[in-house]
Design an enzyme around this catalytic site. Structure first.
Site, PDB file in Angstrom:
ATOM      1  CD  GLN A 285      29.998  30.227  31.319  1.00  0.00           C
ATOM      2  OE1 GLN A 285      29.953  29.402  32.212  1.00  0.00           O
ATOM      3  NE2 GLN A 285      29.017  30.385  30.461  1.00  0.00           N
TER       4      GLN A 285
ATOM      5  CD  GLU B 119      31.390  30.106  24.687  1.00  0.00           C
ATOM      6  OE1 GLU B 119      31.517  31.342  24.738  1.00  0.00           O
ATOM      7  OE2 GLU B 119      30.384  29.501  25.093  1.00  0.00           O
TER       8      GLU B 119
ATOM      9  CG  ASP C  57      21.879  31.612  28.621  1.00  0.00           C
ATOM     10  OD1 ASP C  57      21.032  30.851  28.112  1.00  0.00           O
ATOM     11  OD2 ASP C  57      23.075  31.282  28.727  1.00  0.00           O
TER      12      ASP C  57
ATOM     13  CE  LYS D 231      23.417  29.957  25.474  1.00  0.00           C
ATOM     14  NZ  LYS D 231      23.935  29.553  26.813  1.00  0.00           N
TER      15      LYS D 231
ATOM     16  CE  LYS E 283      27.549  34.464  25.008  1.00  0.00           C
ATOM     17  NZ  LYS E 283      26.857  34.272  26.276  1.00  0.00           N
TER      18      LYS E 283
END
Length: 427
Positions: free
Chosen positions: A163, A205, A312, A337, A388
């Site tokens: 990804q 992104e 994650d 996150k 990030k």
């Protein structure tokens, strides 16, 4: 006392044109805090629930008017008059009001918008920049950025299964110089792709999203861009991957459709190990499916001393799951996150738990972002050491980098940039 006197929730759009939640919190003094929440494309199954309306005829079911209504009614009633400086108590009030394990009643998007807006209002009331409000006098370390310059997987419509392909500037003395390095490599890569007749369109992104024949070819091209920009791969700039392996794990196999491979956990560990041997890769995120804990153990035992292995989808910023991972020796880092868990207090608890166990913590954006730059302040305030937040394009990504530039300027001579030492648990 910084009493809350008004709360306004509203529906706005994120960087993908989908609705998200924004909240304004007004204090008795007239001070206001505003916050907007992000949204992910590849999400962990154990994330806190982002409440969507599900009304097919409006924003394809992605509206957030229910979450907004919760802010403007029962959340407002519950926290009106509370002291905005009492963040932990306020977040506890939100959690008790929701009453579910996964925030499915009020919605993590509603709760997080309020949690963040209250913190911003309280910081403003105290006359402190947000990073200083979060971290006190000890907040002085800028984060090392992982810059996503090639997008694949769920973030792009191309042939790459992995990804994110990221560059990590580590030899620079300041964040400002690290950012310059990243931008110069980004533009060098754009020129290389253009000269080859490859697409220079960008993904969610901000990274390029061309069709490469393999992950190996993509990484080799990034090395060329680093050299073209005048930097040394492995010295000035390292590489990082986000496999998002849960997205291509089917029927017990890691199915790399772009390369025609179907691999077991052991074989995929070999695959990643080979990449780490061939390229200067310092970090691999979600290298296994979120439920493949045996695979994660294989990967950690194989690479965990020399490569940062970031959980994650594995940990979803949840202290309960992180604690289990620490006890079992799974991964050595957690991605943070804020919308995976839904309140600032829980977010900070996950960062602290990771640090106590010598796990690194990487503060992260989502693929659906806004101009809100709170995560930049969290990265510095909590001395996380790494962030990030996308590529060197798209203002929804650049807003975080620009905020970090402002923070570094504000800190002056006491600002520090950790470089390679941000990966303190590697040999």
């Amino acid at each position: 006392m910084s009493a809350i006197v008004d709360i306004i929730g509203r529906e706005i759009l994120d960087s993908r044109g989908n609705p998200t939640v924004e909240c304004d919190v007004l204090l008795e003094s007239g001070t206001m805090g505003r916050a907007a929440v992000p949204s992910g494309a590849s999400t962990g199954s154990r994330e806190a629930i982002e409440l969507r309306d599900g009304e097919a005829g409006r924003y394809n079911g992605k509206g957030v008017l229910k979450a907004v209504e919760h802010i403007n009614t029962e959340i407002s009633e519950a926290i009106m008059g509370l002291d905005a400086s009492e963040q932990a108590f306020l977040d506890k009030t939100l959690l008790e009001l929701d009453g579910t394990d996964n925030k499915s009643r009020l919605g993590a998007n509603a709760m997080l918008a309020v949690s963040m807006a209250v913190a911003k209002a309280a910081a403003e009331e105290a006359g402190l920049p947000l990073y200083r409000y979060f971290g006190g006098s000890g907040a002085m370390q800028l984060p090392v950025p992982m810059m996503n310059i090639v997008n694949g997987g769920a973030h792009a419509n191309n042939s790459l299964d992995i990804q994110e392909f990221m560059i990590v500037p580590v030899s620079q003395p300041t964040f400002r110089e690290a950012l310059r390095c990243g931008a110069e490599v980004f533009h060098a890569l754009k020129k290389i792709l253009s000269d080859r007749g490859m697409s220079t369109a960008v993904g969610d992104e901000g990274g390029f999203a061309p069709n490469f024949g393999s992950n190996d070819e993509c990484l080799s091209t990034i090395l060329q861009a680093i050299e073209k920009a005048g930097y040394r791969a492995g010295e000035d700039v390292l590489l990082a991957l986000d496999c998002a392996a849960s997205e291509f794990y089917h029927d017990g196999k890691y199915q790399l459709a772009g390369e025609g491979l179907q691999l077991s956990s052991a074989e995929f560990t070999d695959y990643l190990s080979t990449l780490a041997d061939k390229f200067p890769i310092v970090s691999i995120e979600d290298g296994m499916h979120e439920s493949d804990w045996d695979g994660w153990k294989l990967l950690t035992d194989r690479l965990g001393k020399k490569v940062q292995l970031v959980g994650d989808d594995l940990f979803v910023t949840n202290t309960r799951i992180l604690k289990e991972g620490i006890e079992k020796g799974i991964a050595n880092s957690i991605l943070i996150k804020i919308n995976q868990i839904g309140t600032l207090t829980e977010t900070f608890a996950a960062i602290e738990m990771a640090k106590r166990a010598s796990y690194t913590a990487v503060i992260s954006h989502r693929s659906g972002e806004t101009e809100d730059s709170t995560i930049a302040d969290i990265a510095v305030g909590l001395n996380a050491g790494q962030i990030k937040t996308g590529s060197l394009s798209r203002s929804d990504r650049i807003s975080k980098y620009n905020q970090l530039l402002r923070i570094e300027e504000d800190l002056g001579d006491i600002a520090s940039y950790p470089g390679k030492s941000a990966f303190y648990n590697l040999r």
